[in-house]
Motif scaffolding. Structure first.
Motif, PDB file in Angstrom:
ATOM      1  N   ALA A  20       0.816  -1.221   0.000  1.00  0.00           N
ATOM      2  CA  ALA A  20       0.000   0.000   0.000  1.00  0.00           C
ATOM      3  C   ALA A  20       0.844   1.263   0.000  1.00  0.00           C
ATOM      4  O   ALA A  20       0.372   2.352  -0.295  1.00  0.00           O
ATOM      5  CB  ALA A  20      -0.936  -0.016   1.211  1.00  0.00           C
ATOM      6  N   LEU A  21       2.112   1.106   0.347  1.00  0.00           N
ATOM      7  CA  LEU A  21       2.978   2.278   0.482  1.00  0.00           C
ATOM      8  C   LEU A  21       3.168   3.023  -0.833  1.00  0.00           C
ATOM      9  O   LEU A  21       3.456   4.217  -0.846  1.00  0.00           O
ATOM     10  CB  LEU A  21       4.342   1.831   1.044  1.00  0.00           C
ATOM     11  N   GLY A  22       2.987   2.306  -1.937  1.00  0.00           N
ATOM     12  CA  GLY A  22       3.114   2.922  -3.246  1.00  0.00           C
ATOM     13  C   GLY A  22       2.171   4.103  -3.426  1.00  0.00           C
ATOM     14  O   GLY A  22       2.356   4.942  -4.306  1.00  0.00           O
ATOM     15  N   ARG A  23       1.147   4.188  -2.575  1.00  0.00           N
ATOM     16  CA  ARG A  23       0.194   5.289  -2.702  1.00  0.00           C
ATOM     17  C   ARG A  23       0.767   6.620  -2.259  1.00  0.00           C
ATOM     18  O   ARG A  23       0.218   7.664  -2.559  1.00  0.00           O
ATOM     19  CB  ARG A  23      -1.058   4.975  -1.868  1.00  0.00           C
ATOM     20  N   THR A  24       1.831   6.567  -1.466  1.00  0.00           N
ATOM     21  CA  THR A  24       2.372   7.838  -0.997  1.00  0.00           C
ATOM     22  C   THR A  24       3.758   8.134  -1.548  1.00  0.00           C
ATOM     23  O   THR A  24       4.220   9.254  -1.506  1.00  0.00           O
ATOM     24  CB  THR A  24       2.415   7.888   0.545  1.00  0.00           C
ATOM     25  N   SER A  25       4.416   7.101  -2.065  1.00  0.00           N
ATOM     26  CA  SER A  25       5.776   7.325  -2.541  1.00  0.00           C
ATOM     27  C   SER A  25       6.063   6.404  -3.708  1.00  0.00           C
ATOM     28  O   SER A  25       5.696   5.242  -3.689  1.00  0.00           O
ATOM     29  CB  SER A  25       6.759   7.032  -1.399  1.00  0.00           C
ATOM     30  N   PRO A  26       6.735   6.925  -4.732  1.00  0.00           N
ATOM     31  CA  PRO A  26       7.032   6.079  -5.882  1.00  0.00           C
ATOM     32  C   PRO A  26       7.972   4.929  -5.519  1.00  0.00           C
ATOM     33  O   PRO A  26       7.892   3.850  -6.095  1.00  0.00           O
ATOM     34  CB  PRO A  26       7.683   7.011  -6.888  1.00  0.00           C
ATOM     35  N   SER A  27       8.876   5.146  -4.586  1.00  0.00           N
ATOM     36  CA  SER A  27       9.855   4.113  -4.254  1.00  0.00           C
ATOM     37  C   SER A  27      10.204   4.185  -2.777  1.00  0.00           C
ATOM     38  O   SER A  27      10.002   5.202  -2.121  1.00  0.00           O
ATOM     39  CB  SER A  27      11.152   4.314  -5.036  1.00  0.00           C
ATOM     40  N   TYR A  28      10.747   3.112  -2.300  1.00  0.00           N
ATOM     41  CA  TYR A  28      11.258   3.125  -0.927  1.00  0.00           C
ATOM     42  C   TYR A  28      12.261   2.002  -0.758  1.00  0.00           C
ATOM     43  O   TYR A  28      12.271   1.036  -1.506  1.00  0.00           O
ATOM     44  CB  TYR A  28      10.127   2.978   0.086  1.00  0.00           C
ATOM     45  N   VAL A  29      13.105   2.138   0.243  1.00  0.00           N
ATOM     46  CA  VAL A  29      13.905   0.995   0.689  1.00  0.00           C
ATOM     47  C   VAL A  29      13.511   0.724   2.137  1.00  0.00           C
ATOM     48  O   VAL A  29      13.272   1.641   2.913  1.00  0.00           O
ATOM     49  CB  VAL A  29      15.436   1.230   0.643  1.00  0.00           C
ATOM     50  N   THR A  30      13.437  -0.546   2.463  1.00  0.00           N
ATOM     51  CA  THR A  30      13.051  -0.894   3.824  1.00  0.00           C
ATOM     52  C   THR A  30      14.234  -1.498   4.555  1.00  0.00           C
ATOM     53  O   THR A  30      15.059  -2.189   3.970  1.00  0.00           O
ATOM     54  CB  THR A  30      11.866  -1.866   3.842  1.00  0.00           C
ATOM     55  N   GLN A  31      14.319  -1.189   5.850  1.00  0.00           N
ATOM     56  CA  GLN A  31      15.379  -1.757   6.681  1.00  0.00           C
ATOM     57  C   GLN A  31      14.768  -2.779   7.617  1.00  0.00           C
ATOM     58  O   GLN A  31      13.548  -2.892   7.725  1.00  0.00           O
ATOM     59  CB  GLN A  31      16.087  -0.648   7.475  1.00  0.00           C
ATOM     60  N   ASP A  32      15.628  -3.496   8.306  1.00  0.00           N
ATOM     61  CA  ASP A  32      15.168  -4.648   9.091  1.00  0.00           C
ATOM     62  C   ASP A  32      15.927  -4.727  10.425  1.00  0.00           C
ATOM     63  O   ASP A  32      16.209  -5.793  10.920  1.00  0.00           O
ATOM     64  CB  ASP A  32      15.400  -5.923   8.242  1.00  0.00           C
ATOM     65  N   GLY A  33      16.265  -3.573  10.978  1.00  0.00           N
ATOM     66  CA  GLY A  33      17.078  -3.557  12.203  1.00  0.00           C
ATOM     67  C   GLY A  33      16.320  -4.066  13.418  1.00  0.00           C
ATOM     68  O   GLY A  33      15.095  -4.082  13.448  1.00  0.00           O
ATOM     69  N   VAL A  34      17.082  -4.497  14.402  1.00  0.00           N
ATOM     70  CA  VAL A  34      16.484  -4.951  15.657  1.00  0.00           C
ATOM     71  C   VAL A  34      17.184  -4.259  16.820  1.00  0.00           C
ATOM     72  O   VAL A  34      18.405  -4.105  16.805  1.00  0.00           O
ATOM     73  CB  VAL A  34      16.655  -6.475  15.856  1.00  0.00           C
ATOM     74  N   VAL A  35      16.393  -3.838  17.801  1.00  0.00           N
ATOM     75  CA  VAL A  35      16.966  -3.287  19.034  1.00  0.00           C
ATOM     76  C   VAL A  35      16.335  -4.006  20.222  1.00  0.00           C
ATOM     77  O   VAL A  35      15.248  -4.575  20.107  1.00  0.00           O
ATOM     78  CB  VAL A  35      16.726  -1.761  19.168  1.00  0.00           C
ATOM     79  N   PRO A  36      17.015  -3.984  21.374  1.00  0.00           N
ATOM     80  CA  PRO A  36      16.387  -4.529  22.575  1.00  0.00           C
ATOM     81  C   PRO A  36      15.036  -3.841  22.805  1.00  0.00           C
ATOM     82  O   PRO A  36      14.920  -2.630  22.568  1.00  0.00           O
ATOM     83  CB  PRO A  36      17.379  -4.182  23.682  1.00  0.00           C
TER      84      PRO A  36
END
Lengths: 403, 509
Positions: free
Chosen positions: B347-363
């Motif tokens: 659904a994110l395509g509705r607000t931005s033509p492109s994106y990169v997603t991250q997958d970080g983890v924190v405590p």
């Protein structure tokens, strides 16, 4: 020069060390000295020194599971973790604790108990004093494994020192992590065979609001199994579920934990209990016997195996229903112990299961008697051993295939 | 840019396909899997030039579709004889470039090994081929009251083999664990073509736990062809709630408070105000468009337990500043909520033509703090970030939004992403919770691990894959660390120039 003197010369007062006593023997193999490093740096230096000097060693925690594993090929030195017992960090909000491996489970639980948390690990039924390191090195799990899982699934990070001097820092403190290979796993359950684990980070669980144990007594295997099955498959979420057979008496023990109402409702769904004794003491079979086998079997083959073990002289059977784990306990070693083990192992393997001998007289404890024949991936395991412990000083001979 | 692609394609289509004589390797592969099991023509290979990480692309030389373990082993041996790299692939939904081809490589696609070979309900396990789709397994056992617990958002497409390669997670792994906790044993074709089992149908097979690191090894240990996986009993009841917050930080604090209070929800997800309008437009659920963030909380188990934990979680949300806590009124509404959550990326395509997603983890204890850091880093790099994540696990998926038509944005996007992941490590966390290292995050491995630990990882890889012909240049940095970093940027930049779209389709997580 004897080993004690060499260690004193090398490490001076930085390393508490003493001559080994006869009681320090492992499976009857006596060592020359016992060293108890008090900090991780010294522990690392000691293991590296052992690698360079070709001094074989066995790591030792509370000695509650030292009887497991094959008879060592040699054991020049016992590395005791008794002085490596510091808590590194209790991150209450993250529900993890990092500690050095010599700390006892009891001490860990005391530390986290103030924050209404507990370490979901267990001691063997009969002995206390188990350390974090010993539990991890043997991947020991008791019957609450049904709900809480085994160390393998609970450890999120660890430090291990290798005989080439390297310090491996596996994982981290977060509960979900796929960066690189999960090096935790190869050390968990490796019986000290790849190096010395000096620090572990493990998940904690919140204290349960309520806890109850149900215990039913039955006259036949069939009745006991039917009850256990009804609990396993029905509207229950047991923390532990065990059938305990003592000659011709059968008990089913079920432990329920969680919110009060749910515990209460599960107890109400069952017939009247025999008694409410603490399940841990009732079923302390895990640590018992002079000959003790641990089988893992598919469900449909388990009952037949348990009965066969009884026919072959086992006094007690403890079957963790739902886990497929069965302990066969012989209070005296049968004269034909090798035949008994061979038969029971063959039966288990024919059904896709396995048998490990957890306790037996020293002279019987060859690698194949204890562990069974090496698995299909043994060539990879040997290669791993040769890479991580090229000097072959870490608990040599204790593991599968004589690794 | 569209035009450029079209031109490129038409140029390729002029190549007379029939005139290309099969190479000796292709002939050998055809002999193993049949003519229809091999692709070696450039335009057919385009599909396989990337997975869901589209910033780097490389066509394999040949793609093979084996149907049995024996065929996989024979293909591997043929590739060995010709000394070409092998790259395994499932459904290609990976987010880190773990199945990016090597030049001259043979890609082995497991999609035709898609049989569920055995379902053993009494023992709560199943034997499946690697190409079985995750959701298909759950569907096959749900009538009997069971499921396959790991549920990545891509579960309708991704395969069990791919899940094993990446140690995949999903929203419900908070309570039920990730793929490694549900894998009993794997049949593995080693890089030398030998076939071994790691683990098996029962747990506790003596020896080192090689299965553990094999799960998540991203195809660098060999190819998993079959696996025994656990089946999980469906809970008696599930309560799903939506907690609505006017303040973003308060929602993050609520997550920490729920975990600290000792509640273990089945799932605890968070979506921010950038995501909300997008998924509302796409799924018409009635999400509040003026909220700063929502938490999606599910408790399950016995009816009484699920209800009580839900009530406690709701109370903590209210105490932490939620303006409203709604409960899904029935199974239909619950499924609607989850469909919206799992479709969030699409659904994110509705607000931005492109994106990169991250997958970080924190405590989990530092979640609120980390989210402030994400905001600060976004401001510093002048980029927009949309947040969706498995909050209960501390697993963040900040999506950095941009427009690839403005090429000046990309360096800022990549730098911001790297800055976020480095902060995750500084906080005692990890650069990836479930997507894997692949090629995408390989340059961060040296930041995350000591040289000694990386050396131990390399030793472990060499136990399985000594010649490094199996999915080389994935997961572990080579000695040319700095060059790799530069290459990642170059690849990304050249992808933009070629007019390729960044992660635009419904991307799983």
């Amino acid at each position: 020069m004897d080993l004690l003197q060499r260690l004193q010369d090398e490490f001076k007062e930085a390393l508490p060390v003493r001559a080994a006593a006869p009681s320090d023997a492992v499976d009857g193999v006596t060592s020359q000295a016992v060293a108890a490093p008090a900090d991780a740096t010294t522990a690392q230096a000691l293991v590296a020194w052992c690698g360079r000097e070709k001094v074989s060693f066995i790591p030792r925690g509370g000695s509650t599971k030292l009887e497991m594993g094959a008879r060592p090929q040699s054991c020049d030195l016992i590395i005791s973790t008794e002085n490596l017992n510091a808590i590194i960090e209790h991150d209450e909000g993250n529900a993890t604790i990092a500690a050095q491996t010599g700390i006892t489970l009891a001490a860990l639980n005391q530390a986290v108990g103030e924050q209404r948390q507990f370490v979901p690990l267990e001691e063997t039924g009969l002995q206390s004093g188990a350390t974090l390191g010993g539990i991890i090195a043997t991947n020991y799990a008791g019957m609450t494994r049904l709900k809480y899982a085994a160390p393998r699934d609970l450890v999120v990070g660890l430090h291990a020192v290798l005989s080439d001097g390297r310090l491996v820092k596996a994982g981290s403190k977060v509960v979900k992590n796929v960066s690189g290979y999960d090096l935790n796993k190869i050390f968990i359950g490796s019986f000290g065979n790849l190096g010395l684990i000096t620090e572990v980070t493990i998940r904690l669980r919140p204290n349960n609001a309520a806890s109850a144990v149900w215990r039913g007594q039955f006259k036949t295997w069939q009745e006991a199994i039917a009850q256990a099955r009804a609990i396993f498959e029905g509207p229950f979420e047991p923390t532990a579920l065990r059938i305990h057979a003592h000659s011709a008496t059968f008990f089913v023990l079920a432990q329920f934990d969680g919110v009060e109402k749910a515990v209460q409702i599960q107890m109400e769904r069952l017939p009247a209990a025999v008694s409410q004794d603490d399940i841990g003491h009732q079923a302390g079979a895990d640590g018992a016997g002079e000959l003790r086998l641990r089988a893992v079997l598919p469900l449909q083959s388990a009952a037949a195996w348990a009965q066969q073990a009884q026919q072959l002289g086992a006094d007690q059977i403890a079957w963790d229903y739902g886990l497929g784990i069965i302990y066969a306990i012989y209070s005296k070693v049968p004269d034909n112990a090798v035949d008994v083990v061979t038969k029971l192992r063959a039966q288990a393997q024919a059904e896709g299961g396995l048998v490990v001998v957890e306790r037996a007289p020293h002279d019987l404890k060859t690698p194949d008697f204890v562990w069974g024949a090496p698995p299909s991936a043994f060539a990879l395991m040997r290669s791993l051993k040769n890479t991580f412990d090229a000097a072959h000083v870490c608990a040599p001979g204790r593991f599968v295939g004589g690794l | 840019m569209e035009t450029k692609i079209k031109q490129a394609r038409s140029a390729r289509s002029h190549e007379p396909r029939t005139l290309v004589a099969p190479t000796p390797l292709v002939s050998e592969l055809q002999a193993i899997v049949g003519v229809d099991g091999v692709i070696a023509q450039s335009d057919d290979l385009m599909v396989y030039e990337c997975d869901a990480y589209v910033a780097a692309k490389q066509q394999p030389k040949t793609v093979v579709f084996p149907t049995t373990t024996e065929q996989v082993a024979a293909v591997v041996k043929a590739a060995n004889r010709h000394q070409v790299p092998v790259v395994p692939r499932g459904a290609g939904t990976g987010l880190a470039g773990g199945t990016l081809a090597e030049t001259d490589s043979v890609m082995i696609v497991l999609s035709r090994m898609n049989q569920i070979q055995e379902i053993d309900i009494p023992n709560r396990c199943a034997l499946v081929e690697a190409g079985v789709v995750n959701l298909h397994l759950t569907r096959a056992v749900s009538d009997q009251g069971f499921c396959y617990a790991p549920d990545p958002s891509s579960q309708a497409a991704c395969t069990i083999g791919g899940n094993i390669a990446n140690n995949s997670g999903g929203p419900h792994t908070l309570k039920y664990g990730v793929t490694v906790n549900h894998t009993l044993g794997v049949e593995l074709v080693l890089p030398n073509g030998d076939v071994v089992w790691l683990g098996g149908k029962v747990e506790g097979i003596p020896g080192y736990d090689l299965l553990g690191p094999c799960v998540g090894s991203e195809g660098t240990f060999g190819i998993v062809t079959r696996a025994w996986v656990k089946l999980t009993k469906l809970p008696e009841a599930a309560n799903t709630m939506l907690a609505i917050f006017d303040d973003f930080d308060a929602s993050a604090q609520a997550v920490s408070n729920i975990i600290a209070a000792g509640i273990i929800p089945a799932a605890l997800e968070m979506l921010d105000d950038v995501f909300l309008p997008c998924i509302e437009q796409a799924y018409k659920f009635g999400f509040p468009l003026d909220a700063a963030a929502i938490l999606l909380i599910e408790t399950d188990g016995l009816k009484e337990a699920a209800a009580e934990e839900a009530a406690r979680a709701a109370q903590i949300c209210t105490e932490s500043g939620a303006r409203e806590v709604r409960t899904a009124k029935d199974e239909k509404e619950r499924k609607h909520l989850w469909a919206a959550r799992k479709g969030a990326f699409g659904a994110l395509g509705r607000t931005s033509p492109s994106y990169v997603t991250q997958d970080g983890v924190v405590p989990r204890s530092r979640l609120a703090e980390m989210l402030k850091e994400v905001k600060r880093i976004a401001q510093e790099h002048d980029v927009r970030v949309a947040n969706v994540f498995h909050a209960g696990d501390g697993n963040l998926h900040p999506c950095i939004l941009f427009d690839e038509r403005d090429t000046s944005q990309l360096p800022r996007v990549l730098e911001a992403g790297e800055a976020i992941l480095k902060r995750c490590i500084d906080f005692g966390g990890s650069v990836t919770g479930e997507h894997g290292i692949g090629v995408e995050k390989i340059n961060l491995m040296e930041y995350a691990f000591t040289p000694e630990t990386l050396g131990a990882m390399k030793d472990l890889r060499n136990v399985f894959n000594p010649d490094n012909l199996f999915n080389p240049s994935k997961l572990l940095p080579s000695s040319r660390g700095c060059i790799e970093v530069g290459k990642a940027y170059q690849n990304a930049a050249s992808a933009i120039e070629k007019g390729m779209t960044f992660l635009r389709r419904g991307v799983p997580l």
